[in-house]
Design a protein around this motif. Structure first.
Motif, short mmCIF file in Angstrom:
data_model
loop_
_atom_site.label_atom_id
_atom_site.label_comp_id
_atom_site.label_asym_id
_atom_site.label_seq_id
_atom_site.Cartn_x
_atom_site.Cartn_y
_atom_site.Cartn_z
N ALA A 25 0.83 -1.21 0.00
CA ALA A 25 0.00 0.00 0.00
C ALA A 25 0.86 1.25 0.00
CB ALA A 25 -0.92 -0.01 1.21
N LEU A 26 1.94 1.23 0.77
CA LEU A 26 2.84 2.39 0.83
C LEU A 26 3.56 2.60 -0.51
CD1 LEU A 26 4.38 1.95 4.40
CD2 LEU A 26 2.68 3.62 3.66
N PHE A 27 3.97 1.52 -1.15
CA PHE A 27 4.62 1.64 -2.45
C PHE A 27 3.68 2.24 -3.49
CE2 PHE A 27 7.84 -1.72 -1.20
CZ PHE A 27 8.93 -0.86 -1.29
N HIS A 28 2.39 1.95 -3.37
CA HIS A 28 1.42 2.51 -4.31
C HIS A 28 1.25 4.01 -4.11
CE1 HIS A 28 0.07 -0.85 -6.64
NE2 HIS A 28 -0.26 -1.56 -5.59
N LEU A 29 1.66 4.52 -2.97
CA LEU A 29 1.49 5.94 -2.69
C LEU A 29 2.66 6.79 -3.18
CD1 LEU A 29 0.05 5.80 0.96
CD2 LEU A 29 -1.20 6.16 -1.19
N SER A 72 5.57 7.76 -6.24
CA SER A 72 5.82 7.71 -7.68
C SER A 72 7.28 7.38 -7.98
CB SER A 72 5.46 9.04 -8.33
OG SER A 72 6.24 10.09 -7.77
N ARG A 73 8.10 7.23 -6.93
CA ARG A 73 9.53 6.97 -7.13
C ARG A 73 9.92 5.66 -6.43
NH1 ARG A 73 13.16 12.13 -6.13
NH2 ARG A 73 14.53 10.84 -7.45
N LYS A 74 9.30 4.59 -6.92
CA LYS A 74 9.49 3.29 -6.30
C LYS A 74 10.93 2.78 -6.42
CE LYS A 74 4.70 1.92 -7.22
NZ LYS A 74 4.33 3.21 -7.82
N ASN A 81 17.27 1.16 -5.52
CA ASN A 81 18.59 1.80 -5.57
C ASN A 81 19.29 1.70 -4.21
OD1 ASN A 81 17.94 2.50 -8.18
ND2 ASN A 81 17.45 4.63 -7.70
N ALA A 82 18.55 2.02 -3.16
CA ALA A 82 19.13 1.94 -1.82
C ALA A 82 19.49 0.51 -1.45
CB ALA A 82 18.14 2.52 -0.80
N GLN A 94 5.64 -2.90 -8.72
CA GLN A 94 6.27 -2.65 -10.01
C GLN A 94 5.50 -3.27 -11.16
OE1 GLN A 94 8.52 -0.10 -9.23
NE2 GLN A 94 9.85 -1.08 -10.69
N THR A 95 4.88 -4.43 -10.92
CA THR A 95 4.19 -5.13 -12.01
C THR A 95 2.73 -4.74 -12.13
OG1 THR A 95 3.75 -7.00 -10.54
CG2 THR A 95 5.73 -7.10 -11.89
N ASP A 96 2.26 -3.86 -11.26
CA ASP A 96 0.88 -3.38 -11.35
C ASP A 96 0.70 -2.63 -12.67
OD1 ASP A 96 -1.57 -2.11 -11.12
OD2 ASP A 96 -1.32 -1.71 -8.98
N GLU A 97 -0.33 -2.97 -13.41
CA GLU A 97 -0.55 -2.35 -14.73
C GLU A 97 -0.79 -0.85 -14.62
OE1 GLU A 97 -2.49 -6.22 -17.00
OE2 GLU A 97 -3.67 -4.43 -16.66
N SER A 98 -1.24 -0.39 -13.44
CA SER A 98 -1.47 1.04 -13.28
C SER A 98 -0.18 1.78 -12.94
CB SER A 98 -2.49 1.28 -12.17
OG SER A 98 -1.98 0.85 -10.92
N ASP A 99 0.89 1.06 -12.71
CA ASP A 99 2.16 1.67 -12.33
C ASP A 99 2.88 2.15 -13.58
OD1 ASP A 99 4.64 2.37 -11.48
OD2 ASP A 99 4.94 0.61 -10.21
N PRO A 100 3.12 3.45 -13.74
CA PRO A 100 3.76 3.96 -14.95
C PRO A 100 5.16 3.41 -15.14
CG PRO A 100 3.68 5.66 -13.24
CD PRO A 100 2.83 4.54 -12.77
N GLN A 101 5.82 2.94 -14.09
CA GLN A 101 7.19 2.47 -14.24
C GLN A 101 7.26 1.15 -15.00
OE1 GLN A 101 10.19 3.01 -11.48
NE2 GLN A 101 9.04 4.28 -10.09
N VAL A 102 6.13 0.47 -15.13
CA VAL A 102 6.11 -0.76 -15.91
C VAL A 102 6.56 -0.49 -17.34
CG1 VAL A 102 4.63 -2.56 -16.86
CG2 VAL A 102 4.40 -1.89 -14.48
#
Length: 345
Positions: free
Chosen positions: A43-47, A49-51, A56-57, A332-340
């Protein structure tokens, strides 16, 4: 996530039924809090935009932690401090090496992550004497070989690249030491002082005996230590040689170093089935034709393999790492996630 919560609900009801509402029950259930932590993190990752800041960390931290292990080769004091963490270190850095390789094509300079992946893999082989990490890394090499090879070469790569990794590993004193110990432990004459391998084999034999008794309803998630000590008394007390084992601390072990047997003995067949459904959910969804990333399947595979040799879900470090990665990869694999849609530059 739903499968994990259902499994946790079963564990809670089973524990409260046997133990009642007390500190022991709460402490036992707290060992499975990653099943709640994962959906909260998702839920927090969905909130955000810089997943990728999380990943990276993670990679930077893993590389730094790997460097510490190389320094420890020259510092016996540091090495002794790291020894108790060799299982979690080997597992964690193997998984991070695989993810660095898989995620490299999302970055402008993919070679940086590929170098990091190679460094982490070499660290597991040459600077960490943890057998779990060695086995998991070998499985990840095979899976990566399958993913990154042309279809007609996949079976050959699946065999040759892990074989090459094994040959490379034979040059590692850490691997040779653990391999020698494993072979010697498996052949240790009855009654001699047990190595870590010998202890693991005894834990396995005791767990299999317990599984035959408790596979229907389970002995209780809070009671593994009790039933293990009882079965050890039954198996060793009348043996003039093995009776000496009863003085060893491992007789009171609260887990068999195998997550599958721990589930079967603790909660019976229902617990094992629920655990497998949760663990194999990415594969099940993939077989159903749903969108599941190769990274998610790989991390689940690594966790499944590690659970053959350790109780990873109830181990603090490994369980937390898997819960965090599970949530991040699902986001990351959520279709609504622009980073896909990120493509290599």
């Amino acid at each position: 996530m739903a499968a994990g919560l259902i499994f946790l609900a079963y564990a809670a009801l089973h524990t409260l039924w046997l133990e009642g509402f007390n500190l022991l029950a709460l402490h036992t259930l707290n060992r499975y809090h990653e099943l709640i932590m994962a959906p909260v993190l998702l839920a927090l990752f969905h909130l955000t935009s810089r997943k990728r800041l999380f990943f990276n960390a993670l990679v930077i931290s893993a590389v730094g932690y790997g460097a510490v292990h190389w320094v420890a080769l020259l510092d016996p004091g540091l090495a002794s401090q790291l020894t108790s963490r060799r299982i979690s270190s080997g597992f964690g850095l193997s998984v991070c090496a695989f993810l660095a390789l898989q995620q490299a094509h999302h970055y402008r300079k993919p070679w940086l992550l590929r170098v990091a992946a190679a460094f982490l893999a070499l660290t597991v082989l040459f600077a960490i004497d943890g057998r779990t990490g060695h086995v998991v890394l070998l499985v990840m090499v095979g899976y990566a070989a399958w993913l990154h090879s042309p279809p007609r070469w996949r079976w050959g790569a699946l065999i040759l690249l892990p074989l090459a990794a094994v040959i490379l590993a034979m040059g590692s004193s850490a691997v040779r030491t653990r391999l020698s110990e494993t072979i010697a432990g498996a052949q240790t004459p009855t009654g001699t002082a047990l190595s870590s391998t010998g202890i693991r084999l005894e834990l396995l034999r005791n767990a299999l005996a317990l599984a035959k008794e408790h596979f229907v309803t389970g002995a209780g998630f809070a009671r593994y230590g009790q039933v293990h000590e009882r079965i050890a008394q039954q198996r060793y007390a009348d043996d003039p040689v093995k009776s000496a084992y009863l003085q060893a601390p491992w007789v009171k072990a609260n887990n068999p170093h195998n997550q599958y047997l721990l589930m079967l003995v603790s909660g019976g067949a229902p617990a094992l089935v629920l655990f497998l459904v949760w663990l194999l959910a990415p594969l099940i969804q993939k077989l159903q034709g749903k969108k599941v990333s190769s990274s998610l399947l790989g991390v689940s595979l690594a966790f499944a393999v590690g659970c053959l040799f350790n109780s990873l879900l109830t181990d603090f470090t490994e369980g937390h790492l898997y819960a965090g990665l599970l949530a991040w990869l699902l986001a990351q694999t959520d279709e609504s996630d622009p980073q896909v849609e990120i493509k290599p530059a």
